[in-house]
Motif scaffolding. Structure first.
Motif, PDB file in Angstrom:
ATOM      1  N   ALA A  17       0.833  -1.209   0.000  1.00 11.71           N
ATOM      2  CA  ALA A  17       0.000   0.000   0.000  1.00 11.71           C
ATOM      3  C   ALA A  17       0.867   1.258   0.000  1.00 11.71           C
ATOM      4  CB  ALA A  17      -0.930  -0.002   1.209  1.00 11.71           C
ATOM      5  N   VAL A  18       1.890   1.297   0.842  1.00 14.60           N
ATOM      6  CA  VAL A  18       2.760   2.472   0.930  1.00 14.60           C
ATOM      7  C   VAL A  18       3.511   2.679  -0.382  1.00 14.60           C
ATOM      8  CG1 VAL A  18       4.816   3.421   2.064  1.00 14.60           C
ATOM      9  CG2 VAL A  18       2.965   2.451   3.436  1.00 14.60           C
ATOM     10  N   ARG A  19       4.046   1.620  -0.947  1.00 12.42           N
ATOM     11  CA  ARG A  19       4.804   1.716  -2.202  1.00 12.42           C
ATOM     12  C   ARG A  19       3.903   2.183  -3.344  1.00 12.42           C
ATOM     13  NH1 ARG A  19       9.932   2.211  -4.065  1.00 12.42           N
ATOM     14  NH2 ARG A  19      10.739   0.400  -3.018  1.00 12.42           N
ATOM     15  N   THR A  20       2.696   1.620  -3.427  1.00 11.62           N
ATOM     16  CA  THR A  20       1.756   1.993  -4.492  1.00 11.62           C
ATOM     17  C   THR A  20       1.303   3.440  -4.343  1.00 11.62           C
ATOM     18  OG1 THR A  20       0.993  -0.294  -4.659  1.00 11.62           O
ATOM     19  CG2 THR A  20      -0.453   1.401  -5.568  1.00 11.62           C
ATOM     20  N   LEU A  21       1.040   3.850  -3.127  1.00 13.29           N
ATOM     21  CA  LEU A  21       0.518   5.186  -2.854  1.00 13.29           C
ATOM     22  C   LEU A  21       1.570   6.281  -3.027  1.00 13.29           C
ATOM     23  CD1 LEU A  21      -2.059   6.635  -1.838  1.00 13.29           C
ATOM     24  CD2 LEU A  21      -1.190   6.325   0.479  1.00 13.29           C
ATOM     25  N   THR A  22       2.811   6.002  -2.616  1.00  9.66           N
ATOM     26  CA  THR A  22       3.828   7.057  -2.572  1.00  9.66           C
ATOM     27  C   THR A  22       5.039   6.819  -3.465  1.00  9.66           C
ATOM     28  OG1 THR A  22       5.068   6.047  -0.763  1.00  9.66           O
ATOM     29  CG2 THR A  22       3.228   7.504  -0.164  1.00  9.66           C
ATOM     30  N   ASN A  23       5.231   5.595  -3.902  1.00  8.09           N
ATOM     31  CA  ASN A  23       6.405   5.191  -4.673  1.00  8.09           C
ATOM     32  C   ASN A  23       7.693   5.220  -3.832  1.00  8.09           C
ATOM     33  OD1 ASN A  23       7.284   4.068  -7.096  1.00  8.09           O
ATOM     34  ND2 ASN A  23       8.124   6.012  -7.798  1.00  8.09           N
ATOM     35  N   TYR A  24       7.555   5.181  -2.497  1.00 10.06           N
ATOM     36  CA  TYR A  24       8.702   5.134  -1.595  1.00 10.06           C
ATOM     37  C   TYR A  24       8.680   3.820  -0.819  1.00 10.06           C
ATOM     38  CZ  TYR A  24       9.315  10.107  -2.500  1.00 10.06           C
ATOM     39  OH  TYR A  24       9.523  11.316  -3.101  1.00 10.06           O
ATOM     40  N   PRO A  25       9.851   3.364  -0.336  1.00  7.15           N
ATOM     41  CA  PRO A  25       9.902   2.096   0.390  1.00  7.15           C
ATOM     42  C   PRO A  25       9.355   2.200   1.810  1.00  7.15           C
ATOM     43  CG  PRO A  25      12.098   3.068   0.273  1.00  7.15           C
ATOM     44  CD  PRO A  25      11.185   3.943  -0.546  1.00  7.15           C
ATOM     45  N   CYS A  26       8.915   1.052   2.298  1.00  7.89           N
ATOM     46  CA  CYS A  26       8.453   0.902   3.677  1.00  7.89           C
ATOM     47  C   CYS A  26       9.174  -0.321   4.235  1.00  7.89           C
ATOM     48  CB  CYS A  26       6.936   0.720   3.717  1.00  7.89           C
ATOM     49  SG  CYS A  26       6.271   0.561   5.388  1.00  7.89           S
ATOM     50  N   ILE A  27       9.941  -0.115   5.305  1.00  4.99           N
ATOM     51  CA  ILE A  27      10.736  -1.188   5.882  1.00  4.99           C
ATOM     52  C   ILE A  27      10.372  -1.376   7.350  1.00  4.99           C
ATOM     53  CG2 ILE A  27      12.651  -0.819   4.269  1.00  4.99           C
ATOM     54  CD1 ILE A  27      14.147   0.607   6.594  1.00  4.99           C
ATOM     55  N   GLU A  28      10.789  -2.497   7.904  1.00  7.30           N
ATOM     56  CA  GLU A  28      10.551  -2.755   9.317  1.00  7.30           C
ATOM     57  C   GLU A  28      11.435  -1.839  10.165  1.00  7.30           C
ATOM     58  OE1 GLU A  28      10.344  -6.460  12.488  1.00  7.30           O
ATOM     59  OE2 GLU A  28      11.167  -6.801  10.498  1.00  7.30           O
ATOM     60  N   ALA A  29      10.860  -1.208  11.161  1.00 11.59           N
ATOM     61  CA  ALA A  29      11.608  -0.331  12.065  1.00 11.59           C
ATOM     62  C   ALA A  29      12.606  -1.143  12.875  1.00 11.59           C
ATOM     63  CB  ALA A  29      10.653   0.405  12.996  1.00 11.59           C
ATOM     64  N   ASN A  30      13.722  -0.523  13.194  1.00 16.93           N
ATOM     65  CA  ASN A  30      14.750  -1.139  14.048  1.00 16.93           C
ATOM     66  C   ASN A  30      15.242  -2.485  13.523  1.00 16.93           C
ATOM     67  OD1 ASN A  30      14.410   1.035  15.897  1.00 16.93           O
ATOM     68  ND2 ASN A  30      12.621  -0.008  16.715  1.00 16.93           N
ATOM     69  N   SER A  31      15.294  -2.622  12.210  1.00 18.60           N
ATOM     70  CA  SER A  31      15.768  -3.868  11.615  1.00 18.60           C
ATOM     71  C   SER A  31      17.204  -3.715  11.135  1.00 18.60           C
ATOM     72  CB  SER A  31      14.862  -4.276  10.447  1.00 18.60           C
ATOM     73  OG  SER A  31      14.870  -3.290   9.435  1.00 18.60           O
ATOM     74  N   THR A  32      17.841  -4.833  10.856  1.00 23.18           N
ATOM     75  CA  THR A  32      19.200  -4.784  10.335  1.00 23.18           C
ATOM     76  C   THR A  32      19.149  -4.507   8.845  1.00 23.18           C
ATOM     77  OG1 THR A  32      19.202  -7.165   9.967  1.00 23.18           O
ATOM     78  CG2 THR A  32      20.057  -6.387  12.078  1.00 23.18           C
ATOM     79  N   GLY A  33      20.253  -4.118   8.293  1.00 21.52           N
ATOM     80  CA  GLY A  33      20.295  -3.829   6.866  1.00 21.52           C
ATOM     81  C   GLY A  33      20.494  -2.350   6.628  1.00 21.52           C
ATOM     82  N   ASP A  34      20.712  -2.014   5.381  1.00 19.97           N
ATOM     83  CA  ASP A  34      20.961  -0.637   5.011  1.00 19.97           C
ATOM     84  C   ASP A  34      19.681   0.190   5.017  1.00 19.97           C
ATOM     85  OD1 ASP A  34      23.657  -1.180   4.647  1.00 19.97           O
ATOM     86  OD2 ASP A  34      23.385  -1.692   2.522  1.00 19.97           O
ATOM     87  N   GLN A  35      19.804   1.406   5.472  1.00 19.93           N
ATOM     88  CA  GLN A  35      18.684   2.350   5.438  1.00 19.93           C
ATOM     89  C   GLN A  35      18.517   2.838   4.004  1.00 19.93           C
ATOM     90  OE1 GLN A  35      18.419   5.494   8.493  1.00 19.93           O
ATOM     91  NE2 GLN A  35      18.414   6.936   6.778  1.00 19.93           N
TER      92      GLN A  35
END
Length: 156
Positions: A17-35
């Motif tokens: 929903a977030v990607r379709t609506l805004t074309n920006y990524p949505c990731i899990e908070a406080n997760s490992t990996g690159d921001q």
């Protein structure tokens, strides 16, 4: 049928929903990996199970998901948070989750959630979504409907 509720039903629908609506990524908070580069959204399941009915089998329950936008611009995060908040309150947004048998019960008003990082601020704004789902768990134990007690040790 699944043996338990899979939270990926919620998270995959939210990310889509977030990607379709805004074309920006949505990731899990406080997760490992690159921001990802700004702006981006994060989600967190802040209350994974709120009991609303005390049945053991197939009981509905609620959960709270927090969605927060991050950027270097205050106006950017306010606009993105407002856009998403409006979407989740709309019939279109609710229908997306209803297809997955998830009911949006309530959407809080968005607020500022700025973070002070070292010598500068990361601007953030977000809101919480209360959702209701059905737990597919069912106990396979056959209930005892009748008990017959034999005369043991002289007691009647």
């Amino acid at each position: 049928m699944a043996e338990y509720f899979d939270y990926k039903v919620i998270t995959s629908s939210l990310i889509k929903a977030v990607r379709t609506l805004t074309n920006y990524p949505c990731i899990e908070a406080n997760s490992t990996g690159d921001q990802p580069p700004y702006p981006f959204a994060t989600f967190s399941i802040t209350s994974p199970k709120i009991t609303i009915q005390h049945d053991d089998d197939n009981a509905p329950f609620e959960l709270t998901v927090s969605l927060t936008w991050h950027d270097t611009s205050s106006l950017s995060v306010l606009n993105l948070a407002k856009k998403c908040e409006s979407y989740f309150k709309s019939s279109v947004g609710r229908a997306l989750f209803a297809e997955k048998e998830v009911v949006i019960v309530d959407v809080t008003d968005f607020d500022r959630r700025d973070n002070f990082i070292s010598i500068e601020y990361e601007r953030s704004a977000g809101f919480d979504v209360l959702m209701r789902v059905q737990d597919p768990y069912s106990d396979a134990v056959t209930p005892i409907d009748q008990i017959e007690i034999n005369n043991i040790g002289g007691f009647k």
